[in-house]
Enzyme design. Structure first.
Site: not given
Ligand code: NAD
Length: 520
Positions: A152, A248, A282
């Site tokens: 995002n 996060e 987020c």
């Molecule tokens: P996601 O959890 O699907 O993926 C995030 C990352 O994790 C990707 O790079 C993905 O390839 C990797 N990943 C997937 N499976 C994994 C595993 N088993 N082990 C290690 N890495 C793995 O999230 P998304 O859809 O890319 O992002 C959206 C989410 O991120 C939303 O829930 C949003 O709220 C959150 N977010 C949080 C913050 C914050 O600062 N708190 C900021 C931005 C987004």
């Protein structure tokens, strides 16, 4: 031209290495592909980063800051390219990319270049009863930090943990989201081409398996930004090697609009907080609780101003497209569930008719309650649900009725009341008469409570997260022995008890404490 698949495709062709294809969500066209790396490639990247870390860890803070300021200069030289890659892979507007991706990173570098040295300076610690000792704690680099990021804010959410880790004397290996890998490639180029320490930041591309390989690759800490579901997996994998994690995660951020709120401003905040980046933030406003006395007025203004919003590609628009097909499915599912349970859609509620790509209209929903996924689970789309409440107490109760606790906001013209309410909201961050922008103040630590995460980026915590806090105790006088060393004196227990009473009993007789106070 290739059309966008439901999820980014992984193609394994005859004998050749697997790749991941990336798409422009505004049109569905393919932007190219990157390697889908396995554990061996991840391990090699960690080895390269560790080698580059050796000379880096020995630099002074000023030398590290100088290098990161050079990275920032190069970033600004290449701003147009980076913006165009970010917009092509995410569908966001250029203005959003400048503000929330580039400017946020420039500001973080600025803040730590100016204040970071003070945050990592050794700290004297009062020695307590050990008056003949000197105590301090020092902050040492950890080693190689693994950074796993979402789609995002693909530039900012890779760069912020990376530059923080580097300021604290570490190297980094980054695994960008498989939805936005080309942004990760641009980040790799920045660090490789800035000169001086070309291998300090390594980028590994791939999907979840690549991320898991990084968690298991012997890094000293994992910074994961993403969903709660994946965050749990990351923490479970990290537990095998007791690798520390900074998580996060997601949010369902509440906005509380009090009876005395400035409605013009509150409506503007609700729209920006909910619809910018197509709601894929987020800390987006995901639910609004409005005092019943102002509810109708608030809803009417939201409807009028949402209807006037412009959606499209490029300047002159207010919002762009969504980014990830699976996220759009979640938005539709939450809306259908809400409507099923009695909610009413006042504006939007559907994909933009006749348009290719991931375009979803800015949507306003009323008659919502907490039986609906729309009010309890992260929607992560351009949807603004509004609920009427009797009073501030009910608003706070509903705001806290959530497994999440990332950001939140309170809207009132009585700032004292605003602060009192803000303290009652269970969240890592709260804004009064504003939304989301607390993240833009790098001096403020950012992170969640409850299922929204563990640890903080930004602020002093955001540097110390990437440091080993080492305690150092120094004997000052070189006495031949300590009173409790062997052989133990016969009268030791009685003597220690006398010291105990002198030291800890309250009152005028507490001579030892007085002595300690004078020596400090
Ligand atoms: P996601 O959890 O699907 O993926 C995030 C990352 O994790 C990707 O790079 C993905 O390839 C990797 N990943 C997937 N499976 C994994 C595993 N088993 N082990 C290690 N890495 C793995 O999230 P998304 O859809 O890319 O992002 C959206 C989410 O991120 C939303 O829930 C949003 O709220 C959150 N977010 C949080 C913050 C914050 O600062 N708190 C900021 C931005 C987004």
């Amino acid at each position: 031209m290739e059309r966008m698949a439901l999820t980014t495709s992984v193609a394994s062709t005859n004998g050749s290495s697997p790749t991941i294809e990336t798409f422009d969500p505004r049109t569905g066209t393919s932007l190219g592909s990157v390697p889908d790396m396995g554990p061996a490639e991840v391990a090699a990247a960690v080895t390269r980063a560790r080698k580059a870390w050796e000379p880096w860890r020995g630099l002074s803070f000023a030398e590290r800051a100088e290098h990161l300021l050079a990275v920032r200069d190069l970033l600004l030289d290449r701003a147009e390219t980076i913006i165009s890659v970010v917009c092509a892979e995410t569908g966001k507007l250029e203005s959003e990319a400048v503000l929330t991706e580039l400017m946020a990173v420039c500001e973080t570098i600025d803040h730590y270049a100016k204040h970071g040295e003070r945050m990592l300076r050794p700290e004297k610690v009062a020695p307590g009863t050990m008056l003949h000792k000197r105590a301090k704690r020092v902050f040492e680099p950890m080693g190689v930090i693994g950074v796993i990021s979402p789609w995002n804010y693909p530039f900012n959410l890779c760069m912020t943990p990376v530059v923080s880790a580097l300021f604290a004397g570490n190297a980094a290996v980054v695994k960008p989201s498989e939805v936005t890998p080309l942004v990760g490639v641009e980040i790799g180029r920045l660090f490789a081409e800035v000169g001086g320490h070309p291998a300090l930041v390594q980028v590994v591309t791939g999907g979840g398996a690549t991320g898991e390989a990084l968690v298991r690759a012997g890094v000293q800490k994992v910074v994961f930004t993403g969903s709660v579901r994946t965050g749990r997996r990351v923490m479970a994998a990290a537990s095998d090697t007791l690798t520390p994690v900074l998580l996060e995660l997601g949010g369902k951020d509440p906005m509380i609009v009090c009876e005395d709120a400035d409605l013009d401003r509150a409506v503007g905040g609700a729209l920006w907080g909910s619809f910018s980046n197509s709601g894929q933030t987020c800390m987006a406003v995901e639910r609004v609780y409005v005092h019943e006395a102002r509810y109708q007025e608030f809803v009417d203004q939201v409807v009028t101003r949402t209807t006037a919003m412009r959606q499209g590609v490029g300047e002159g628009n207010d919002i762009g497209s969504m980014t990830f097909p699976a996220q759009l499915d979640i938005v539709e599912r939450h809306l259908a569930d809400a409507v099923d349970k009695g909610a009413k859609v006042l504006v939007g509620g559907k994909r933009v008719p006749g348009r290719e790509g991931l375009w979803f209209e800015p949507t306003v929903v009323v008659d919502v309650d907490h039986s609906m996924d729309l009010m309890t689970q992260e929607t992560f789309g351009p949807v603004l649900p509004i609920m009427k409440v009797r009073d501030d107490d009910e608003a706070v109760r509903l705001a806290n009725d959530s497994v999440y606790g990332l950001n939140s906001s309170v809207w009132t013209t009585d700032l004292d009341k605003g602060e009192r309410l803000a303290m009652r909201v269970q969240a890592g961050n709260v804004c009064i008469n504003d939304t989301m922008v607390s993240y833009a103040v790098t001096g403020l630590p950012f992170g969640g409570v409850k299922e929204s995460g563990i640890g903080r980026v930004h602020g002093a915590e955001g540097l110390r997260e990437f440091s080993v806090s080492k305690s150092v105790l120094i004997d000052r006088f070189g006495l031949k022995r300590e009173p409790f060393w062997f052989p133990l004196p016969k009268n030791l227990a009685g003597a220690m008890l006398r010291v105990l009473r002198l030291r800890y009993r309250r009152g005028a007789g507490n001579k030892l404490r007085g002595l300690a106070g004078r020596r400090r």
